[in-house]
Design an enzyme around this catalytic site. Structure first.
Site, mmCIF file in Angstrom:
data_model
loop_
_atom_site.group_PDB
_atom_site.id
_atom_site.type_symbol
_atom_site.label_atom_id
_atom_site.label_comp_id
_atom_site.label_asym_id
_atom_site.label_seq_id
_atom_site.Cartn_x
_atom_site.Cartn_y
_atom_site.Cartn_z
ATOM 1 N N TYR A 22 -1.970 -0.514 10.988
ATOM 2 C CA TYR A 22 -2.072 -1.174 9.679
ATOM 3 C C TYR A 22 -0.857 -0.864 8.813
ATOM 4 C CZ TYR A 22 -3.326 -1.655 4.742
ATOM 5 O OH TYR A 22 -3.296 -1.961 3.399
ATOM 6 N N THR B 6 0.820 -1.206 0.000
ATOM 7 C CA THR B 6 0.000 0.000 0.000
ATOM 8 C C THR B 6 0.858 1.262 0.000
ATOM 9 O OG1 THR B 6 -1.479 1.262 1.439
ATOM 10 C CG2 THR B 6 -0.108 -0.334 2.531
ATOM 11 N N ASP B 7 0.270 2.360 -0.452
ATOM 12 C CA ASP B 7 0.971 3.660 -0.371
ATOM 13 C C ASP B 7 1.022 4.179 1.069
ATOM 14 O OD1 ASP B 7 -1.752 4.344 -0.065
ATOM 15 O OD2 ASP B 7 -1.752 5.850 -1.655
ATOM 16 N N GLU B 8 0.230 3.570 1.972
ATOM 17 C CA GLU B 8 0.151 4.093 3.342
ATOM 18 C C GLU B 8 1.470 3.928 4.093
ATOM 19 O OE1 GLU B 8 -3.554 3.363 5.367
ATOM 20 O OE2 GLU B 8 -4.607 3.094 3.473
ATOM 21 N N LYS C 266 2.194 -3.278 7.366
ATOM 22 C CA LYS C 266 2.490 -3.450 5.937
ATOM 23 C C LYS C 266 3.936 -3.022 5.654
ATOM 24 C CE LYS C 266 0.172 -4.656 3.016
ATOM 25 N NZ LYS C 266 -0.178 -6.007 2.481
HETATM 26 P P1 NAD Z 1 -9.492 -7.496 2.270
HETATM 27 O O1 NAD Z 1 -9.467 -7.204 3.733
HETATM 28 O O2 NAD Z 1 -10.716 -7.218 1.486
HETATM 29 O O3 NAD Z 1 -9.131 -9.031 2.012
HETATM 30 C C1 NAD Z 1 -8.117 -9.700 2.717
HETATM 31 C C2 NAD Z 1 -8.259 -11.197 2.440
HETATM 32 O O4 NAD Z 1 -7.184 -11.863 3.121
HETATM 33 C C3 NAD Z 1 -9.566 -11.795 2.952
HETATM 34 O O5 NAD Z 1 -10.117 -12.646 1.971
HETATM 35 C C4 NAD Z 1 -9.143 -12.570 4.185
HETATM 36 O O6 NAD Z 1 -9.962 -13.698 4.438
HETATM 37 C C5 NAD Z 1 -7.731 -12.979 3.801
HETATM 38 N N1 NAD Z 1 -6.887 -13.250 4.991
HETATM 39 C C6 NAD Z 1 -6.763 -12.465 6.102
HETATM 40 N N2 NAD Z 1 -5.929 -13.061 6.977
HETATM 41 C C7 NAD Z 1 -5.504 -14.215 6.406
HETATM 42 C C8 NAD Z 1 -4.611 -15.248 6.818
HETATM 43 N N3 NAD Z 1 -3.994 -15.204 8.012
HETATM 44 N N4 NAD Z 1 -4.411 -16.284 5.968
HETATM 45 C C9 NAD Z 1 -5.029 -16.331 4.769
HETATM 46 N N5 NAD Z 1 -5.900 -15.389 4.343
HETATM 47 C C10 NAD Z 1 -6.123 -14.344 5.145
HETATM 48 O O7 NAD Z 1 -8.233 -6.695 1.682
HETATM 49 P P2 NAD Z 1 -8.053 -5.990 0.268
HETATM 50 O O8 NAD Z 1 -8.592 -4.620 0.338
HETATM 51 O O9 NAD Z 1 -8.508 -6.910 -0.807
HETATM 52 O O10 NAD Z 1 -6.462 -5.868 0.223
HETATM 53 C C11 NAD Z 1 -5.658 -6.916 -0.331
HETATM 54 C C12 NAD Z 1 -4.192 -6.522 -0.234
HETATM 55 O O11 NAD Z 1 -3.971 -5.304 -0.943
HETATM 56 C C13 NAD Z 1 -3.733 -6.266 1.202
HETATM 57 O O12 NAD Z 1 -2.425 -6.782 1.333
HETATM 58 C C14 NAD Z 1 -3.732 -4.752 1.330
HETATM 59 O O13 NAD Z 1 -2.746 -4.318 2.256
HETATM 60 C C15 NAD Z 1 -3.357 -4.345 -0.102
HETATM 61 N N6 NAD Z 1 -3.871 -3.021 -0.530
HETATM 62 C C16 NAD Z 1 -5.186 -2.698 -0.391
HETATM 63 C C17 NAD Z 1 -5.648 -1.467 -0.854
HETATM 64 C C18 NAD Z 1 -7.106 -1.085 -0.771
HETATM 65 O O14 NAD Z 1 -7.468 0.051 -1.142
HETATM 66 N N7 NAD Z 1 -8.009 -1.969 -0.344
HETATM 67 C C19 NAD Z 1 -4.754 -0.566 -1.450
HETATM 68 C C20 NAD Z 1 -3.407 -0.940 -1.569
HETATM 69 C C21 NAD Z 1 -2.984 -2.179 -1.116
HETATM 70 P P1 TYD Z 2 -10.796 3.880 4.162
HETATM 71 O O1 TYD Z 2 -11.743 3.453 3.089
HETATM 72 O O2 TYD Z 2 -10.909 3.263 5.517
HETATM 73 O O3 TYD Z 2 -9.322 3.711 3.572
HETATM 74 P P2 TYD Z 2 -7.893 4.218 4.169
HETATM 75 O O4 TYD Z 2 -8.043 4.675 5.542
HETATM 76 O O5 TYD Z 2 -7.076 2.972 4.055
HETATM 77 O O6 TYD Z 2 -7.445 5.315 3.235
HETATM 78 O O7 TYD Z 2 -10.935 5.452 4.346
HETATM 79 C C1 TYD Z 2 -10.735 6.341 3.264
HETATM 80 C C2 TYD Z 2 -10.855 7.740 3.811
HETATM 81 O O8 TYD Z 2 -12.208 7.965 4.217
HETATM 82 C C3 TYD Z 2 -9.991 7.990 5.047
HETATM 83 O O9 TYD Z 2 -9.506 9.344 5.002
HETATM 84 C C4 TYD Z 2 -10.977 7.848 6.202
HETATM 85 C C5 TYD Z 2 -12.281 8.311 5.613
HETATM 86 N N1 TYD Z 2 -13.506 7.674 6.152
HETATM 87 C C6 TYD Z 2 -14.565 8.470 6.609
HETATM 88 O O10 TYD Z 2 -14.507 9.718 6.562
HETATM 89 N N2 TYD Z 2 -15.681 7.846 7.100
HETATM 90 C C7 TYD Z 2 -15.789 6.485 7.173
HETATM 91 O O11 TYD Z 2 -16.830 5.976 7.671
HETATM 92 C C8 TYD Z 2 -14.705 5.679 6.694
HETATM 93 C C9 TYD Z 2 -14.759 4.185 6.751
HETATM 94 C C10 TYD Z 2 -13.578 6.321 6.185
#
Ligand code: NAD
Ligand code: TYD
Length: 356
Positions: free
Chosen positions: A159, A133-135, A163
């Site tokens: 989080y 992630t960019d975070e 990461k």
């Molecule tokens: P998500 O929370 O929707 O899905 C995570 C999945 O991992 C789930 O299916 C869960 O069951 C599985 N999981 C959790 N713990 C596990 C374990 N111990 N063993 C096996 N499986 C397990 O997450 P997401 O949003 O799909 O993110 C996927 C990846 O991408 C993550 O690594 C996250 O850090 C990265 N990422 C997400 C975003 C975003 O905007 N959602 C952006 C950049 C990077």
């Molecule tokens: P989120 O979807 O949780 O992603 P991340 O924190 O990983 O960027 O949140 C996106 C942005 O929206 C973040 O600045 C927090 C804000 N947010 C709200 O304002 N209200 C909400 O209920 C949630 C879940 C997030």
């Protein structure tokens, strides 16, 4: 030719598995623990498709990881499995350390042992692709340039710290053991199958239910939003052509404040599913800010474009319209994920004490 995907029942992982089978057609072994965020219904389109093998299990289970690698001899591991929600990491960080740090370590050790036993072309071709992630880069000032791959790591939430730790492990396993790794650091994704604890799907499902749309703080925090299938194509590009040991930033060139996002969602719903009570914007409610809330993320995605020719295909207008339509067309999916566990989380997170 097979790949092993971890976390392929989650939001991005399931989109990736569907995209991979459509675009590449190679078999996928999908290892997922099915936490609250994992959902086999996301993969319903692959029911009966021999190219998809689902394995219910934990990435921290080394014996299982070893068995899957020995049985399927994947040419790559694409590692998505993680705890991914910042708010949950604040209220309960332990699971983030276990899965994101220990889980990544376990996979790396399994991959190292497996790769060590490979020879010739199979050894040359093997890849460990770490999805991050960019975070990990921390928070940007309003006028600061977007994150490049050289930006210092400054994670601010449990989080992002977990990461960042996993990214460092992946880097070290390459540097020390020569494991053939690539890492991608992506901005905020949105699209189908996004669990409604995250901003965009939460706003859609709350609006449709006539519930408040909770905006943290002043709503001026900025995120760089990318349509999930564009993230999938970016991962495919890096897996195919990324240089070993390198990291690639993937982003949407699309910075928006949270308030802009929520306004756009409300306006689309006003157009596609008007409510007799008036615009959905009436439901916007300011609530107490997230502790340590990062102000701005923005990705400079020029490296992946220069080296691999990747750019997002969707604009925000096209991607968010598709997303809102998807939620309107999949109310059954929304109902299914709004399980007891989900309801408990929502009442804990947005209960009376969190009102601004
Ligand atoms: P998500 O929370 O929707 O899905 C995570 C999945 O991992 C789930 O299916 C869960 O069951 C599985 N999981 C959790 N713990 C596990 C374990 N111990 N063993 C096996 N499986 C397990 O997450 P997401 O949003 O799909 O993110 C996927 C990846 O991408 C993550 O690594 C996250 O850090 C990265 N990422 C997400 C975003 C975003 O905007 N959602 C952006 C950049 C990077
Ligand atoms: P989120 O979807 O949780 O992603 P991340 O924190 O990983 O960027 O949140 C996106 C942005 O929206 C973040 O600045 C927090 C804000 N947010 C709200 O304002 N209200 C909400 O209920 C949630 C879940 C997030």
């Amino acid at each position: 030719m097979t790949i092993l995907v971890t976390g392929g029942a989650g939001f991005i992982g399931s989109n990736f598995v569907l995209d991979w089978v459509e675009q590449v057609g190679e078999p996928v072994v999908n290892l997922d623990a099915l936490t609250y965020a994992g959902n086999r219904a996301n993969l319903a389109a692959l029911a009966g498709d021999a190219r998809h093998t689902f394995v219910h299990g934990d990435i921290c289970d080394r014996a299982l990881v070893d068995r899957l690698l020995a049985e399927h001899r994947p040419r790559a591991i694409v590692h998505f499995a993680a705890e991914s929600h910042v708010d949950r990491s604040i209220s309960g960080p332990a699971e983030f350390m276990r899965t994101n740090v220990t889980g990544t370590f376990t996979l790396l050790e399994g991959a190292r042992a497996h790769w060590g036993g490979l020879q010739g072309a199979e050894r040359e071709a093997f890849r460990f692709h770490h999805v991050s992630t960019d975070e990990v880069y921390g928070s940007l000032a309003p006028d600061a340039p977007a994150f490049t791959e050289d930006h210092p790591y400054e994670p601010n939430s449990p989080y992002s710290a977990s990461k960042a730790a996993s990214d460092h492990l992946v880097r070290a396993w390459h540097h020390t053991y020569g494991l053939p790794v690539v890492t991608t650091n992506c901005s905020n994704n949105y699209g189908p199958f996004h669990f409604p604890e995250k901003l965009i799907p939460l706003m859609i499902v709350n609006a449709l239910a006539g519930k408040p749309l909770p905006i943290y703080g002043d709503g001026q925090n900025v995120r760089d939003w990318l349509y999930v299938r564009d993230h999938c194509s970016g991962i495919r590009a890096v897996l195919a052509g990324g240089r070993l040991g390198e990291t690639y930033n993937i982003g949407g060139w699309n910075e928006k404040t949270n308030l802009e996002i929520v306004h756009t969602v409300c306006d689309l719903l006003d157009e596609l599913k008007p409510d007799a009570a008036g615009s959905y914007r009436r439901l916007i409610t300011y609530v107490k800010d997230r502790p340590g809330h990062d102000r701005r993320y923005a990705i400079d995605a020029r490296k992946v474009e220069r080296e691999l020719g990747w750019r997002p295909a969707e604009t925000f207008d096209t991607g968010i319209r598709k997303t809102v339509r998807w939620y309107l067309d999949h109310t059954d999916w929304v109902q299914q994920v709004q399980s007891g566990a989900y309801r408990d989380w929502v009442s804990q997170q947005y209960g009376a004490e969190r009102r601004a």
